[in-house]
Write a protein that holds these residues in place. Structure first.
Motif, PDB file in Angstrom:
ATOM      1  N   ALA A  60      -3.078   7.908  20.178  1.00 15.42           N
ATOM      2  CA  ALA A  60      -3.768   6.619  20.279  1.00 15.42           C
ATOM      3  C   ALA A  60      -3.898   5.947  18.929  1.00 15.42           C
ATOM      4  N   VAL A  61      -3.909   6.770  17.854  1.00 15.58           N
ATOM      5  CA  VAL A  61      -4.056   6.218  16.514  1.00 15.58           C
ATOM      6  C   VAL A  61      -2.702   6.019  15.846  1.00 15.58           C
ATOM      7  N   SER A  62      -1.740   6.908  16.094  1.00 21.10           N
ATOM      8  CA  SER A  62      -0.451   6.840  15.418  1.00 21.10           C
ATOM      9  C   SER A  62       0.451   5.768  16.004  1.00 21.10           C
ATOM     10  N   VAL A 131       4.251   4.574   9.287  1.00 18.54           N
ATOM     11  CA  VAL A 131       5.592   4.138   8.886  1.00 18.54           C
ATOM     12  C   VAL A 131       5.647   2.626   8.752  1.00 18.54           C
ATOM     13  N   LEU A 132       5.103   1.922   9.746  1.00 10.54           N
ATOM     14  CA  LEU A 132       5.122   0.458   9.713  1.00 10.54           C
ATOM     15  C   LEU A 132       4.278  -0.074   8.557  1.00 10.54           C
ATOM     16  N   ALA A 133       3.127   0.551   8.332  1.00  5.55           N
ATOM     17  CA  ALA A 133       2.266   0.125   7.222  1.00  5.55           C
ATOM     18  C   ALA A 133       2.980   0.283   5.886  1.00  5.55           C
ATOM     19  N   ASP A 134       3.709   1.389   5.730  1.00  4.48           N
ATOM     20  CA  ASP A 134       4.456   1.613   4.487  1.00  4.48           C
ATOM     21  C   ASP A 134       5.543   0.555   4.305  1.00  4.48           C
ATOM     22  N   LYS A 135       6.219   0.207   5.391  1.00  2.65           N
ATOM     23  CA  LYS A 135       7.272  -0.809   5.316  1.00  2.65           C
ATOM     24  C   LYS A 135       6.700  -2.167   4.917  1.00  2.65           C
ATOM     25  N   LEU A 136       5.554  -2.521   5.476  1.00  4.86           N
ATOM     26  CA  LEU A 136       4.929  -3.804   5.146  1.00  4.86           C
ATOM     27  C   LEU A 136       4.503  -3.849   3.685  1.00  4.86           C
ATOM     28  N   ARG A 137       3.986  -2.736   3.187  1.00  2.95           N
ATOM     29  CA  ARG A 137       3.553  -2.718   1.788  1.00  2.95           C
ATOM     30  C   ARG A 137       4.742  -2.835   0.841  1.00  2.95           C
ATOM     31  N   GLU A 138       5.879  -2.282   1.230  1.00  5.47           N
ATOM     32  CA  GLU A 138       7.073  -2.346   0.379  1.00  5.47           C
ATOM     33  C   GLU A 138       7.534  -3.777   0.141  1.00  5.47           C
ATOM     34  N   ILE A 139       7.234  -4.677   1.070  1.00  3.51           N
ATOM     35  CA  ILE A 139       7.677  -6.069   0.932  1.00  3.51           C
ATOM     36  C   ILE A 139       6.500  -6.992   0.614  1.00  3.51           C
ATOM     37  N   ASP A 140       5.490  -6.434  -0.052  1.00  5.02           N
ATOM     38  CA  ASP A 140       4.353  -7.208  -0.560  1.00  5.02           C
ATOM     39  C   ASP A 140       3.459  -7.785   0.533  1.00  5.02           C
ATOM     40  N   LEU A 141       3.385  -7.120   1.669  1.00  2.58           N
ATOM     41  CA  LEU A 141       2.433  -7.505   2.709  1.00  2.58           C
ATOM     42  C   LEU A 141       1.327  -6.455   2.777  1.00  2.58           C
ATOM     43  N   GLY A 142       0.733  -6.200   1.621  1.00  2.58           N
ATOM     44  CA  GLY A 142      -0.269  -5.148   1.520  1.00  2.58           C
ATOM     45  C   GLY A 142      -1.510  -5.405   2.350  1.00  2.58           C
ATOM     46  N   GLY A 143      -1.896  -6.665   2.495  1.00  2.00           N
ATOM     47  CA  GLY A 143      -3.081  -6.980   3.283  1.00  2.00           C
ATOM     48  C   GLY A 143      -2.919  -6.584   4.739  1.00  2.00           C
ATOM     49  N   LEU A 144      -1.763  -6.889   5.306  1.00  2.00           N
ATOM     50  CA  LEU A 144      -1.502  -6.508   6.694  1.00  2.00           C
ATOM     51  C   LEU A 144      -1.325  -4.998   6.823  1.00  2.00           C
TER      52      LEU A 144
END
Length: 529
Positions: A60-62, A131-144
């Protein structure tokens, strides 16, 4: 038998010391004490198997819910489309195909990308959220990225996050706001800029020294407002009373043919703001001649208008506009004079975000100069403003020739954001006013030219509406002698009129270098030109 000499191999979670003790008990197991100890030890061994298995990540969390994917699709700026897709493993061609399938609707395209990525994740129990959070941070979408990790299954949040909200904190995000005194100082610098450039009118288009004051030469233009398939007259004095569903439109497209007065219309807006008339309720009015700028970000353009000793920075200017969109009016003049597609973001060589930048049409400006990444300062690109991805609540006016407006009109969603106004140049009354202003001390000559424009069908029907042609006729009427005036009055066709105009302009230009009329050097210059 339990106490036989059979060797038994036991895999136990107990320590080596406890196992050694077990062996010692084995030797004394024939006694009652030994039996009790062995019995207790066997109970412990049996209980040791009752160990809870590692549950792994909570599904439910992952996992990421469909609602969360939808929220992400809505919150991510369109300029990140390629960056997000490529980061998630899609090719550029696949992303283009998805965008086309979704009719250039970026929210729907983002959602499709996320759903396809979700299906591709293997094994099913992998931590997709991380995994998705890491991908977003890699492209400077750290807030999301942080929101995805810290607020699982959250469906709240703003309807459209600004890029400054989706990036990790930086020095620029801590920009000190402009003080009220500095805001006013910037406004005064803008006004000085307009007085000395935008609001200067040449009586002679070929003579820079023929500058006259704006109020002495400006003449009202014919404006028409689109209402469905019809057009209605619009008085300039009523332009701020325009209403779309009860409020002033945030995007206005002013279109007109070449020479119809679009730039003069923008100059009028600047002049009224300077003089405290119309538009005076705006703290800043930014007039942007698009063809003059290589770095197309609003903060840098505004900064270039300021005095050298003005300490306001690009980031402070941008922050003020973002924080006070209702106090700033922006007018982009000449969309047709820059290249680059509005509706399709293209990557510049010097950018990695995929955000398209408008480029001046002039060949002297190369793409690397025009691209100017806005991510370095948090500045706002003009395309994002035109598409209402940024400064959606800030009133913006854009002038262009009709052919360039087609790109806005062809997008159903974007067209709904715009109110369309047409500049039709002069009518008969305004034409007379302009000519009298051109000849303030020679009313007879002004009346003769007015009569000529009305009697000549070619001029009255095809030229008298355009200020640029009228200015040329006034210049000719002022400079040529009586004999040539008689020749002009006899002209009946376009080709005759233009041939006469071109010959006059060549002679007029040549006389700037050779002052003596009829001299051999002047004649040679005319032949050369």
């Amino acid at each position: 038998m339990l106490f036989s000499d059979t060797v038994v191999h036991v895999i136990s979670p107990f320590s080596r010391g406890l196992l050694v003790h077990f062996c010692r008990v084995r030797r004394t197991s024939y006694t009652m004490d030994g039996f009790c100890l062995l019995y207790l030890l066997l109970i412990l061994l049996m209980r040791s198997g009752d160990v809870e298995t590692n549950p792994g990540p909570n599904p439910a969390v992952s996992n990421v819910s469909d609602m969360e994917f939808l929220q992400l699709a809505h919150d991510i700026q369109p300029s990140y489309y390629e960056a997000v897709g490529i980061s998630l493993g899609f090719s550029y061609a696949q992303l283009e195909n998805i965008l086309i399938q979704k009719w250039n609707n970026y929210t729907n395209a983002f959602l499709r990308v996320f759903m396809k990525w979700n299906v591709m994740q293997k094994p099913p129990h992998s931590n997709k959220r991380q995994v998705l959070a890491d991908k977003l941070r890699e492209i400077d979408l750290g807030g999301l990225s942080d929101r995805l990790l810290n607020e699982p299954n959250s469906t709240g949040g703003s309807s459209r996050l600004l890029e400054s909200q989706t990036k990790p904190p930086s020095g620029e995000s801590q920009t000190k706001p402009l003080s009220p005194e500095l805001v006013k100082r910037c406004a005064n610098d803008f006004k000085f800029k307009y007085r000395s450039t935008v609001c200067k009118i040449r009586a002679d288009p070929l003579n820079p020294a023929s500058i006259v004051q704006f109020k002495d030469m400006y003449t009202n233009l014919v404006l028409l407002e689109e209402h469905g398939t019809e057009k209605q007259m619009l008085d300039y004095n009523d332009i701020l009373d325009l209403k779309v569903n009860g409020e002033f439109p945030k995007r206005i497209m002013v279109q007109g043919e070449a020479g119809a007065g679009k730039s003069t219309f923008c100059a009028k807006i600047a002049w009224d703001w300077i003089e405290g008339m119309h538009f005076s309720h705006f703290v800043w009015v930014l007039i942007v001649p698009l063809r003059e700028f290589k770095q197309h970000t609003i903060g840098k353009i505004a900064k270039s208008y300021l005095a050298k000793n003005n300490p306001a920075t690009v980031s402070q200017i941008t922050e003020y506009i973002q924080s006070n969109p209702d106090k700033v009016f922006i007018a982009f003049d000449g969309l047709d004079e820059v290249s680059g597609e509005i509706m399709k973001y293209k990557s510049c060589e010097s950018q990695s975000t995929g955000q398209m930048q408008l480029q001046p049409s002039q060949p002297s400006v190369n793409s690397s100069e025009a691209c100017g990444s806005s991510s370095e300062t948090g500045d706002i690109g003009l395309v994002d403003i035109l598409c209402s991805n940024q400064l959606a609540s800030c009133p913006v006016l854009v002038t262009t020739r009709p052919w360039r407006a087609v790109e806005i009109r062809s997008d159903g969603d974007l067209m709904k954001l715009y109110t369309f106004i047409h500049v039709e140049g002069f009518n008969r009354e305004n034409l007379s006013v302009y000519i009298h202003k051109y000849f303030p001390k020679n009313e007879d000559k002004a009346n003769q030219l007015i009569q000529f424009t009305r009697e000549n069908d070619v001029i009255s029907e095809n030229m008298a509406h355009y200020p640029i042609y009228v200015a040329m006729l006034c210049l000719m009427w002022k400079e040529v002698g009586e004999q040539k005036l008689k020749e002009m009055k006899s002209l009946k066709t376009f080709s005759q009129i233009f041939k006469t105009m071109i010959a006059f302009l060549k002679e007029h230009y040549a006389q700037k270098e050779v002052k003596k009329v009829g001299s051999p050097s002047l004649l040679a210059s005319l032949k050369k030109n």
